[in-house]
Design a protein around this motif. Structure first.
Motif, PDB file in Angstrom:
ATOM      1  N   VAL A  42      11.600 -12.343 -54.371  1.00 15.47           N
ATOM      2  CA  VAL A  42      12.279 -13.637 -54.296  1.00 15.47           C
ATOM      3  C   VAL A  42      11.448 -14.515 -53.370  1.00 15.47           C
ATOM      4  O   VAL A  42      11.293 -14.192 -52.189  1.00 15.47           O
ATOM      5  CB  VAL A  42      13.702 -13.492 -53.720  1.00 15.47           C
TER       6      VAL A  42
ATOM      7  N   LEU B  62      11.408 -17.603 -51.251  1.00 13.90           N
ATOM      8  CA  LEU B  62      12.462 -18.429 -50.653  1.00 13.90           C
ATOM      9  C   LEU B  62      11.817 -19.601 -49.915  1.00 13.90           C
ATOM     10  O   LEU B  62      11.232 -19.442 -48.845  1.00 13.90           O
ATOM     11  CB  LEU B  62      13.283 -17.546 -49.711  1.00 13.90           C
TER      12      LEU B  62
ATOM     13  N   ARG C  55      14.222 -19.229 -54.752  1.00 18.08           N
ATOM     14  CA  ARG C  55      15.428 -19.757 -54.124  1.00 18.08           C
ATOM     15  C   ARG C  55      14.986 -20.793 -53.086  1.00 18.08           C
ATOM     16  O   ARG C  55      13.843 -20.781 -52.651  1.00 18.08           O
ATOM     17  CB  ARG C  55      16.207 -18.673 -53.365  1.00 18.08           C
TER      18      ARG C  55
ATOM     19  N   LEU D  40      22.386 -17.166 -51.543  1.00 15.35           N
ATOM     20  CA  LEU D  40      21.003 -16.695 -51.673  1.00 15.35           C
ATOM     21  C   LEU D  40      20.890 -15.380 -52.426  1.00 15.35           C
ATOM     22  O   LEU D  40      19.950 -15.160 -53.184  1.00 15.35           O
ATOM     23  CB  LEU D  40      20.345 -16.541 -50.294  1.00 15.35           C
ATOM     24  N   ASN D  41      21.864 -14.477 -52.184  1.00 18.14           N
ATOM     25  CA  ASN D  41      21.860 -13.245 -52.953  1.00 18.14           C
ATOM     26  C   ASN D  41      20.556 -12.465 -52.820  1.00 18.14           C
ATOM     27  O   ASN D  41      19.898 -12.172 -53.821  1.00 18.14           O
ATOM     28  CB  ASN D  41      22.036 -13.630 -54.431  1.00 18.14           C
ATOM     29  N   ILE D  42      20.179 -12.146 -51.599  1.00 15.91           N
ATOM     30  CA  ILE D  42      18.890 -11.468 -51.404  1.00 15.91           C
ATOM     31  C   ILE D  42      19.045 -10.040 -50.895  1.00 15.91           C
ATOM     32  O   ILE D  42      18.061  -9.401 -50.532  1.00 15.91           O
ATOM     33  CB  ILE D  42      17.981 -12.259 -50.431  1.00 15.91           C
TER      34      ILE D  42
ATOM     35  N   ARG E 253      16.585  -7.122 -51.800  1.00 13.45           N
ATOM     36  CA  ARG E 253      15.464  -7.726 -52.528  1.00 13.45           C
ATOM     37  C   ARG E 253      14.241  -7.860 -51.606  1.00 13.45           C
ATOM     38  O   ARG E 253      14.361  -7.939 -50.397  1.00 13.45           O
ATOM     39  CB  ARG E 253      15.851  -9.135 -53.028  1.00 13.45           C
TER      40      ARG E 253
ATOM     41  N   VAL F 279      11.820 -10.186 -50.188  1.00 10.21           N
ATOM     42  CA  VAL F 279      11.833 -11.638 -49.979  1.00 10.21           C
ATOM     43  C   VAL F 279      10.523 -12.105 -49.340  1.00 10.21           C
ATOM     44  O   VAL F 279      10.027 -11.487 -48.396  1.00 10.21           O
ATOM     45  CB  VAL F 279      13.025 -12.043 -49.077  1.00 10.21           C
TER      46      VAL F 279
ATOM     47  N   LEU G 232      18.283 -14.436 -41.974  1.00  9.56           N
ATOM     48  CA  LEU G 232      17.991 -13.731 -43.226  1.00  9.56           C
ATOM     49  C   LEU G 232      18.160 -12.224 -43.072  1.00  9.56           C
ATOM     50  O   LEU G 232      18.626 -11.543 -43.999  1.00  9.56           O
ATOM     51  CB  LEU G 232      16.581 -14.059 -43.721  1.00  9.56           C
TER      52      LEU G 232
ATOM     53  N   PRO H 245      17.905  -8.040 -46.676  1.00 12.18           N
ATOM     54  CA  PRO H 245      16.874  -7.913 -47.720  1.00 12.18           C
ATOM     55  C   PRO H 245      16.190  -6.556 -47.596  1.00 12.18           C
ATOM     56  O   PRO H 245      16.211  -5.944 -46.519  1.00 12.18           O
ATOM     57  CB  PRO H 245      15.904  -9.047 -47.393  1.00 12.18           C
TER      58      PRO H 245
END
Ligand code: XMP
Ligand code: MG
Length: 185
Positions: free
Chosen positions: A44, A46, A70, A94-96, A99, A101, A121, A126
């Motif tokens: 992702v 960001l 994102r 954000l839905n991380i 993930r 990132v 974050l 993540p």
């Protein structure tokens, strides 16, 4: 390298720091490196609004691996340098979680903004969090607690830059080069 500031910007921009060709060449290298590092991981990317949107747009087109985009927003308040405060918006969707990132920043100066963003974050859990910034300022104001920066486009001197996403009062973001703002106007 073309060092001439286009006529229409000569009053506001005193010098070209990184021209279009130099920027695009470096982004090609970064894109290649990131694609190799994130192969099969669907990272992702960001972006931190507003400044990074131009860099992010070019960077993803230099990448060949599968990825998602994102955005979030960070507003720095620097009443005094040591007690700066940062407001962060857009974390809700954000839905991380779990993930990989890659935080994409325009510039790291003192690192205050970056530190705030990374702390927030990390709360979203993540799987990994790496930092990619277009510019890193050589400054003696860099804070000691700034997270490690993993990917840097260019280092620059401690001057106010405009163009290629960087603004002065929301203007000059559209320049395809990075220039030094003319403070003697
Ligand atoms: P800190 O000190 O928190 O600052 O690392 C990072 C943020 O400050 C802005 N900034 C600049 N913006 N030209 C700009 O247009 C500059 O030379 C410059 N230096 C810092 C930027 O928003 C960055 O995210
Ligand atoms: Mg910014």
């Amino acid at each position: 390298m073309s060092n001439r500031v286009p006529k229409e910007w000569q009053e506001e921009v005193s010098q070209v720091l990184f021209d279009k060709v130099t920027i695009q060449k470096r982004i090609g290298e970064l894109g290649k490196q990131l694609s190799a590092d994130y192969q099969s991981r669907k990272p992702v990317l960001l972006g931190v609004l507003t400044g990074s949107f131009v860099f992010l747009a070019d960077l993803i087109r230099a990448m060949t691996c599968d990825l998602e985009i994102r955005f979030m927003r960070a507003i720095s308040y620097k009443g005094t340098e040591s007690t700066g405060n940062v407001t962060i918006e857009g974390l809700e969707f954000l839905n991380i979680e779990s993930r990989d990132v890659i935080l994409v920043e325009d510039i790291v100066d003192t690192g205050l903004t970056l530190k705030w963003i990374c702390d927030k974050l990390e709360e979203l859990k993540p799987k990994s969090l790496k930092i990619c910034t277009f510019l890193s300022k050589k400054t003696n104001k860099r804070r000691p607690d700034v997270p490690q920066i993993d990917y840097v486009g260019f280092e620059c001197e401690d001057q106010f830059v405009v163009g290629y996403g960087f603004d002065c009062d929301q203007r000059l973001r559209q320049l395809d080069f990075v220039g030094i703002y003319n403070t003697n106007r």
